[in-house]
Design a protein around this motif. Structure first.
Motif, PDB file in Angstrom:
ATOM      1  N   PRO A  33       1.225   2.555 -16.154  1.00  0.00           N
ATOM      2  CA  PRO A  33      -0.047   2.402 -15.434  1.00  0.00           C
ATOM      3  C   PRO A  33      -1.176   3.208 -16.066  1.00  0.00           C
ATOM      4  CG  PRO A  33       1.753   2.788 -13.899  1.00  0.00           C
ATOM      5  CD  PRO A  33       2.308   3.003 -15.280  1.00  0.00           C
ATOM      6  N   PRO A  38      -4.347   5.442 -15.556  1.00  0.00           N
ATOM      7  CA  PRO A  38      -4.841   6.299 -14.469  1.00  0.00           C
ATOM      8  C   PRO A  38      -6.198   5.829 -13.938  1.00  0.00           C
ATOM      9  CG  PRO A  38      -4.329   7.584 -16.454  1.00  0.00           C
ATOM     10  CD  PRO A  38      -4.189   6.139 -16.809  1.00  0.00           C
ATOM     11  N   PRO A  39      -6.486   6.169 -12.663  1.00  0.00           N
ATOM     12  CA  PRO A  39      -7.804   5.823 -12.116  1.00  0.00           C
ATOM     13  C   PRO A  39      -8.914   6.360 -13.026  1.00  0.00           C
ATOM     14  CG  PRO A  39      -6.385   6.727 -10.405  1.00  0.00           C
ATOM     15  CD  PRO A  39      -5.661   6.908 -11.716  1.00  0.00           C
ATOM     16  N   GLY A  70      -3.501   1.592  -7.348  1.00  0.00           N
ATOM     17  CA  GLY A  70      -2.728   2.611  -6.646  1.00  0.00           C
ATOM     18  C   GLY A  70      -2.969   3.919  -7.355  1.00  0.00           C
ATOM     19  N   SER A  71      -1.900   4.619  -7.673  1.00  0.00           N
ATOM     20  CA  SER A  71      -2.057   5.876  -8.405  1.00  0.00           C
ATOM     21  C   SER A  71      -2.444   5.596  -9.852  1.00  0.00           C
ATOM     22  CB  SER A  71      -0.763   6.687  -8.334  1.00  0.00           C
ATOM     23  OG  SER A  71       0.281   5.951  -8.921  1.00  0.00           O
ATOM     24  N   GLY A  72      -2.532   4.361 -10.197  1.00  0.00           N
ATOM     25  CA  GLY A  72      -2.947   3.910 -11.517  1.00  0.00           C
ATOM     26  C   GLY A  72      -2.903   2.395 -11.525  1.00  0.00           C
TER      27      GLY A  72
END
Length: 167
Positions: free
Chosen positions: A34, A36-37, A68-70
């Protein structure tokens, strides 16, 4: 009873899925996990922000990514990454469209070949209707693997046939 996607749906899907930014986004997440934001522009720094936004919006509309978290891949996103990988492997194995080509280009050309049924030219050589000569009759036969993956994916993800391609 299940129905196979129409030729027009396959063509449209190949156009939608050929977006360079979408290819990069899906394969980056598949390869490295994922994003990251607020890390998308840093992760794919060579792509313009508006292309990243279009690719992310398209991926969300197709249900390929989940926030989500990424920014991670959903099951359909992972399956699309497998199609991209199979397409690139086929293109490398058959030096299509050329012996030297980048990963994204290989996927785009293979999707273009998948969008059209191969035809036989007057000289007897196999050709993709849109991309010129295919390497050999063996290459056309080997294209069945990526084509089957794509058709299975389209059967379970019919929403791609109604999605507008990224600009």
């Amino acid at each position: 009873m299940t129905t196979a996607p129409s030729t027009a749906d396959v063509r449209h899907a190949c156009t939608v899925l050929s977006s360079p930014a979408l290819i990069r986004l899906i394969t980056e997440i598949d390869d490295n996990g994922p994003i990251p934001p607020r890390g998308l522009a840093r992760t794919l720094a060579d792509l313009p922000v508006h292309r990243l936004r279009q690719a992310t919006d398209l991926a969300r509309a197709l249900g390929l990514v989940r926030p989500g978290s990424g920014l991670g891949l959903t099951a359909p996103g992972l399956e699309l990454a497998d199609i991209y990988d199979a397409s690139a492997r086929w293109a490398r194995r058959h030096a299509y469209p050329a012996a030297v080509c980048d990963f994204t280009g290989r996927i785009q050309h293979t999707l273009a070949a998948l969008a059209e049924a191969p035809v036989v030219a007057a000289d007897g050589s196999p050709r993709a209707a849109t991309d010129g000569p295919l390497p050999s009759a063996d290459a056309v036969a080997d294209l069945a693997g990526p084509r089957d993956l794509l058709l299975q994916w389209l059967h379970t993800n019919p929403q791609v046939a109604q999605t507008a391609p990224a600009a």
